[in-house]
Design a protein around this motif. Structure first.
Motif, PDB file in Angstrom:
ATOM      1  N   GLU A   1       0.781  -1.277   0.116  1.00 25.91           N
ATOM      2  CA  GLU A   1      -0.090  -0.053   0.057  1.00 25.91           C
ATOM      3  C   GLU A   1       1.024   1.421   0.172  1.00 25.91           C
ATOM      4  O   GLU A   1       0.611   2.230  -0.590  1.00 25.91           O
TER       5      GLU A   1
ATOM      6  N   ARG B   1       1.707   1.659  -3.414  1.00 30.62           N
ATOM      7  CA  ARG B   1       0.624   2.063  -4.188  1.00 30.62           C
ATOM      8  C   ARG B   1       0.736   3.541  -4.133  1.00 30.62           C
ATOM      9  O   ARG B   1       0.494   4.285  -5.149  1.00 30.62           O
TER      10      ARG B   1
ATOM     11  N   CYS C   1       1.325   6.167  -7.157  1.00 33.68           N
ATOM     12  CA  CYS C   1      -0.028   6.914  -7.684  1.00 33.68           C
ATOM     13  C   CYS C   1       0.490   8.585  -7.658  1.00 33.68           C
ATOM     14  O   CYS C   1      -0.512   9.462  -7.939  1.00 33.68           O
TER      15      CYS C   1
END
Length: 321
Positions: A240, A243, A247
């Protein structure tokens, strides 16, 4: 309840008769069979007659110095050879069963534990002992240690902030954390940056990036360069954090050896510091008070041997690609 003829035969048969017949057939002589069995000739001859009565057929033609198995005798000899050959394998089969290791190994890992030291042992145990079962769960380092202390896990692999006296900590490997950004970030693709270039950019972090927690070295570097003022995302899971970095939410830290493919594929970009990045030690955590099954003993023993036999330099992951 009725019992068929074949079942009755099996239940009432004296298996010593079959053993005696096997020796008679191999020796092709009542006399030689008696010598081999250390029994009298009349006793061996009587055993053959009893077996013929039980089976209801003649097994050997004998007389005037001749001995020859009948068709039924030859078939029975084949069956007896196979049967007693199998019986002879029983001790080895039992030993193999005793030596076969089974049981469940419950492993707790911090989210960014990525190392062939563990993977190689999982492969070896799965190959050599297919009856072993594995349960792998990801949690925060603090909870991993707590579960090991409370004997809920076979062992744990994680970062360590505080070492407790009731569990053992073995340094499994050493890794280095670097800062990264994603393709949409303004620093992506820029080379020859310095730490001051990272100032005033939003950041994402692990929950443990605190000067009082397991990622203290990373937290200290963040604090030194003012990278901890605008943290827009946090997680305890490596996937995460990665991620959020990818992003473009902000700059984040990740183990350098884990990100090699992501950098090569253009999903992440390495930022400074390029030299002397924060180092973090990953530990094998075990509880000597936990009663282990044989599978757990084997797994932990192998990991500890790897640690003992492999110099730390070979268990330290590179700081650059």
């Amino acid at each position: 309840m009725s019992v068929d003829i074949d079942t009755k035969f099996v239940l009432q048969l004296d298996w010593n008769l079959l053993r005696t017949f096997l020796v008679i057939a191999e020796e092709q002589s009542i006399t030689l069979a008696a010598h081999r069995l250390l029994r009298g000739q009349p006793s061996v001859s009587l055993a053959l007659k009893r077996l013929e009565i039980e089976l209801g057929c003649r097994l050997a033609d004998r007389g005037h110095g001749t001995f020859r198995l009948t068709a039924a005798g030859r078939r029975l000899y084949t069956e007896c050879s196979d049967m007693f050959g199998g019986v002879g394998q029983l001790p080895e089969a039992v030993r193999e069963a005793v030596n076969e290791i089974s049981g469940e190994i419950q492993i707790l890992l911090a989210s960014h534990v990525v190392t062939p030291l563990l993977d190689d042992q999982l492969k070896a145990l799965s190959r050599d002992h297919p009856n072993i079962r594995f349960s792998i769960r990801i949690d925060t380092s603090a909870r991993v240690i707590q579960a090991v202390r409370e004997r809920h896990a076979s062992f744990g692999i994680c970062l360590v902030n505080r070492k407790f006296p009731d569990v053992d900590f073995d340094l499994l490997y050493r890794e280095f954390f670097g800062f990264f950004c994603g393709p949409s970030h303004p620093l992506f693709g820029r080379e020859n940056l310095n730490m001051s270039d990272l100032h005033d950019h939003a950041a994402v972090s692990f929950d443990t990036e605190d000067i009082n927690d397991a990622l203290r070295p990373v937290a200290l570097l963040r604090s030194k360069w003012g990278l901890d003022y605008d943290v827009v995302g946090r997680s305890s899971q490596l996937e995460e954090v990665r991620r959020m970095i990818e992003c473009g939410l902000g700059i984040g830290s990740l183990p350098i050896h884990v990100t090699e493919r992501d950098v090569a594929s253009g999903r992440l970009w390495r930022l400074p510091p390029y030299a002397d990045p924060p180092e973090v030690d990953i530990y094998l955590v075990t509880n000597p008070a936990k009663r282990l099954n044989r599978a757990e003993e084997l797994m932990i023993g192998r990991l500890k041997r790897v640690i003992a036999d492999t110099p730390l330099a070979e268990r330290t992951y590179k700081t650059a690609f």
